[in-house]
Design an enzyme around this catalytic site. Structure first.
Site, short mmCIF file in Angstrom:
data_model
loop_
_atom_site.label_atom_id
_atom_site.label_comp_id
_atom_site.label_asym_id
_atom_site.label_seq_id
_atom_site.Cartn_x
_atom_site.Cartn_y
_atom_site.Cartn_z
CB CYS A 72 -0.89 -0.02 1.24
SG CYS A 72 -1.96 1.42 1.36
CG HIS A 81 -7.33 2.77 0.88
ND1 HIS A 81 -6.55 3.08 1.97
CD2 HIS A 81 -6.50 2.15 0.00
CE1 HIS A 81 -5.30 2.66 1.76
NE2 HIS A 81 -5.25 2.09 0.58
ZN ZN Z 1 -3.59 1.13 -0.20
#
Ligand code: ZN
Length: 209
Positions: free
Chosen positions: A103, A149
């Site tokens: 990420c 997210h």
């Molecule tokens: Zn991410």
């Protein structure tokens, strides 16, 4: 439109942990957000497969992903960024696959997580059209990661245990290698007291509890 700074968990966990709000209409502000997401994903200095609005500090339910099989030698294998607005998983198969993911908001680490193999997602595209589309394999993983997210969920929350977390470290030759996080903290741990009972001095650390 500018390439935006990507917020990382060391300083911006509060934002990254927040739930994003649905988009009511694709107005000027949302169009600018879409352009910024695309420009940031397309920035050659950023190895981005996807990016969600909260990662650039905007708590709106929008993300962009590049679909296709990732191939380090052939960036062309990926699609241009596809924008998802107000996405929802409307169907998913029970089957899961375990694979690595990283990420941009959690630099220096990656995790081995279970994700649904197949999902059906309803979303609005950037022209405002409602779309329902199936995703499978790596594409399904990327879409699930970005959708998380929007709910303030990070892949760290999807790890079965800390044994599935890896840290990028440089080896003796300066090459990056992924080392299990548990090995890193085992090597880093120091005793609070030596055998004689006298306290060891730790730089920058006054007390250990
Ligand atoms: Zn991410």
């Amino acid at each position: 439109m500018p390439v935006r700074r990507i917020l990382t968990i060391d300083k911006y966990e509060k934002i990254l942990r927040s739930k994003s709000q649905p988009v009511k209409q694709i107005n000027k502000e949302i169009k600018a957000l879409i352009r910024d997401l695309k420009d940031t994903i397309n920035d050659p200095s950023i190895p981005a497969n996807g990016l969600a609005a909260p990662q650039i500090g905007v708590l709106k339910r929008v993300f962009g992903v590049r679909l296709g099989i990732p191939d380090e030698d052939n960036d062309e294998a990926l699609s241009p960024p596809i924008i998802f607005i107000n996405p929802e998983i409307v169907e998913e198969q029970p089957e899961v696959v375990r694979d690595f993911e990283g990420c941009l908001s959690i630099p220096g680490m990656m995790g081995n997580t279970d994700r649904k193999l197949k999902i059906k997602v309803r979303f609005m595209d950037e022209s405002g059209k409602k779309v329902t589309q199936e995703f499978e394999g790596w594409d399904a993983r990327v879409v699930q990661h970005e959708l998380d997210h929007l709910d303030g969920i990070l892949y760290l929350d999807r790890l079965e245990s800390k044994a599935d977390l890896y840290v990028w470290v440089r080896d003796d030759k300066g090459e990056l290698e992924a080392v299990p996080y548990l090995d890193v903290i085992r090597d880093a741990s120091v005793p609070v007291e030596d055998k004689s009972g006298s306290k060891l001095r730790l730089p920058g650390l006054k007390t250990r509890t």
